[in-house]
Design a protein around this motif. Structure first.
Motif, short mmCIF file in Angstrom:
data_model
loop_
_atom_site.label_atom_id
_atom_site.label_comp_id
_atom_site.label_asym_id
_atom_site.label_seq_id
_atom_site.Cartn_x
_atom_site.Cartn_y
_atom_site.Cartn_z
N ARG A 191 47.75 49.93 71.60
CA ARG A 191 48.72 49.87 70.51
C ARG A 191 48.05 50.13 69.17
N ALA A 192 46.81 49.66 69.01
CA ALA A 192 46.08 49.91 67.77
C ALA A 192 45.90 51.41 67.54
N ARG A 193 45.56 52.14 68.62
CA ARG A 193 45.42 53.60 68.49
C ARG A 193 46.75 54.25 68.13
N GLN A 194 47.82 53.77 68.75
CA GLN A 194 49.14 54.35 68.49
C GLN A 194 49.57 54.13 67.05
N LEU A 195 49.36 52.92 66.56
CA LEU A 195 49.79 52.66 65.18
C LEU A 195 48.95 53.43 64.17
N THR A 196 47.67 53.68 64.53
CA THR A 196 46.83 54.49 63.65
C THR A 196 47.38 55.92 63.57
N GLU A 197 47.76 56.47 64.71
CA GLU A 197 48.33 57.82 64.73
C GLU A 197 49.63 57.87 63.92
N GLN A 198 50.48 56.83 64.09
CA GLN A 198 51.72 56.79 63.33
C GLN A 198 51.44 56.71 61.83
N LEU A 199 50.51 55.84 61.48
CA LEU A 199 50.22 55.64 60.06
C LEU A 199 49.66 56.90 59.43
N THR A 224 37.24 44.75 69.58
CA THR A 224 37.61 46.16 69.71
C THR A 224 38.74 46.50 68.75
N VAL A 225 39.77 45.65 68.72
CA VAL A 225 40.91 45.89 67.83
C VAL A 225 40.49 45.74 66.38
N ALA A 226 39.64 44.75 66.09
CA ALA A 226 39.17 44.55 64.72
C ALA A 226 38.44 45.78 64.21
N ASN A 227 37.54 46.31 65.03
CA ASN A 227 36.82 47.52 64.63
C ASN A 227 37.77 48.71 64.49
N HIS A 228 38.80 48.75 65.34
CA HIS A 228 39.77 49.83 65.23
C HIS A 228 40.55 49.71 63.92
N LEU A 229 40.82 48.49 63.51
CA LEU A 229 41.51 48.27 62.23
C LEU A 229 40.65 48.77 61.07
N VAL A 230 39.36 48.50 61.16
CA VAL A 230 38.44 49.00 60.13
C VAL A 230 38.45 50.52 60.12
N GLN A 231 38.45 51.13 61.30
CA GLN A 231 38.48 52.59 61.40
C GLN A 231 39.79 53.15 60.84
N ALA A 235 40.03 55.88 58.01
CA ALA A 235 40.74 57.13 58.22
C ALA A 235 41.81 57.34 57.14
N SER A 236 42.47 56.26 56.75
CA SER A 236 43.47 56.35 55.67
C SER A 236 42.80 56.80 54.38
N ARG A 237 41.61 56.22 54.11
CA ARG A 237 40.89 56.58 52.87
C ARG A 237 40.52 58.06 52.87
N LEU A 238 40.09 58.57 54.04
CA LEU A 238 39.72 59.97 54.13
C LEU A 238 40.92 60.89 53.89
N MET A 266 37.29 46.96 53.68
CA MET A 266 38.67 46.50 53.78
C MET A 266 39.07 45.73 52.53
N ARG A 267 40.20 46.11 51.95
CA ARG A 267 40.77 45.40 50.81
C ARG A 267 41.82 44.44 51.37
N THR A 268 41.63 43.14 51.22
CA THR A 268 42.54 42.16 51.79
C THR A 268 43.22 41.35 50.69
N VAL A 269 44.47 41.01 50.94
CA VAL A 269 45.27 40.17 50.04
C VAL A 269 45.98 39.13 50.92
N GLY A 270 46.17 37.95 50.39
CA GLY A 270 46.69 36.84 51.19
C GLY A 270 48.02 37.07 51.87
N ASP A 271 49.02 37.53 51.10
CA ASP A 271 50.34 37.70 51.71
C ASP A 271 50.92 39.06 51.34
#
Length: 301
Positions: A191-199, A224-231, A235-238, A266-271
């Motif tokens: 699902r992480a890969r799928q949402l990356t493709e969608q995004l 694995t999912v955490a690293n995929h989130l970082v990727q 990818a969004s930045r690129l 990663m830029r994180t914000v609380g909510d």
């Protein structure tokens, strides 16, 4: 000559498979009306295609019978494949299963075989030759219809899965150049890969500059999912879009730290609200920078 009076093959025909086939097809066409009715009755008795009305069943029986006999005559299954796909498109959404389709095809094979037994029962040798021509073709038709139905069903299932995935991870446009991806439920590698493709697709199509990825609804996350989130963020930045992660729970944050995931990019914000405010600030800064480039300061008085 009535339907019941179709001529029997002559002496030479009994030794000619082509002539036997011709006589076989002529017999089935001559008995078309009664055999269709018998097939429809058998379908009803077996409680197959119960989601369809009797009129709909008879209409499909008529089309299927004609296709069946045509394939027997020509040996070509392409027309039958097309009909099977069209039939599948109509009946799969109504809940008809593969076993029902195979059931009605096998019922037709049985109805026609019984008709051949009745027609040629006085000459057992000729009956054997007729069945030698009929049975391989009938079996091939049954397999063709079954495979076509299964392929169409799998295609429908794949499309439904894609639709469900898109609904479960929708990329929403908040306003021009700003997207939000709310993730709810289990987040695994697939699902992480799928949402990356969608995004990434949405970033390109909407020319987004900021994306907010909200993971408030995600209970757990592995390395694995955490690293995929970082990727995904990278990818969004690129692609020219800054990513903001919101809704990071204390449990997930601790998990990321324990796993040693690189959070520097990663830029994180609380909510989510804070993430949207940060996104507006980033877009505002970019707008200001764009204005500065478009309007250089005037030198001199």
């Amino acid at each position: 000559m009535t339907e019941q009076e179709s001529p029997a093959p002559g002496p030479d025909a009994s030794n000619d498979p082509g002539q036997i086939l011709h006589e076989l097809v002529s017999h089935l066409r001559g008995e078309r009306s009664s055999l269709r009715q018998e097939w429809a009755r058998r379908i009803s008795d077996a409680k197959l295609l119960s989601v369809m009305t009797s009129g709909e069943v008879f209409s499909e029986v008529t089309a299927a019978y004609d296709n069946y006999v045509s394939v027997l005559e020509t040996g070509s299954v392409e027309t039958l494949k097309t009909y099977a796909r069209d039939l599948s498109e109509r009946i799969i959404p109504r809940g008809v299963d593969t076993d029902e389709v195979l059931g009605i095809v096998l019922l037709l094979r049985d109805v026609l075989a019984r008709s051949l037994f009745d027609r040629y029962q006085e000459d057992r040798d000729l009956l054997d030759r007729v069945l030698d021509v009929y049975e391989p073709a009938a079996n091939r038709i049954a397999v063709t219809v079954g495979v076509s139905f299964v392929e169409e069903r799998e295609r429908v299932i794949r499309e439904q899965q894609v639709a469900i995935q898109e609904l479960s991870t929708p990329v929403l446009q908040v306003r021009e150049r700003l997207l939000i991806l709310p993730i709810i439920g289990m987040l695994d590698s697939q699902r992480a890969r799928q949402l990356t493709e969608q995004l990434l697709g949405a970033i390109q199509s909407h020319r987004a500059r900021v994306v907010v990825i909200d993971i408030t609804g995600v209970a757990t996350i592995d390395v694995t999912v955490a690293n995929h989130l970082v990727q995904t963020v990278e990818a969004s930045r690129l692609m020219g879009a800054s990513a903001i992660i919101t809704g990071l729970s204390s449990r997930i944050a601790q998990t990321l730290v324990d796993l040693g995931v690189d959070l520097s990019m990663m830029r994180t914000v609380g909510d989510l609200q804070g993430g949207l405010e940060e996104a507006e600030r980033l877009l505002g800064h970019r707008a200001a920078e764009a204005e500065d480039v478009a309007s250089p300061p005037v030198v001199g008085g």
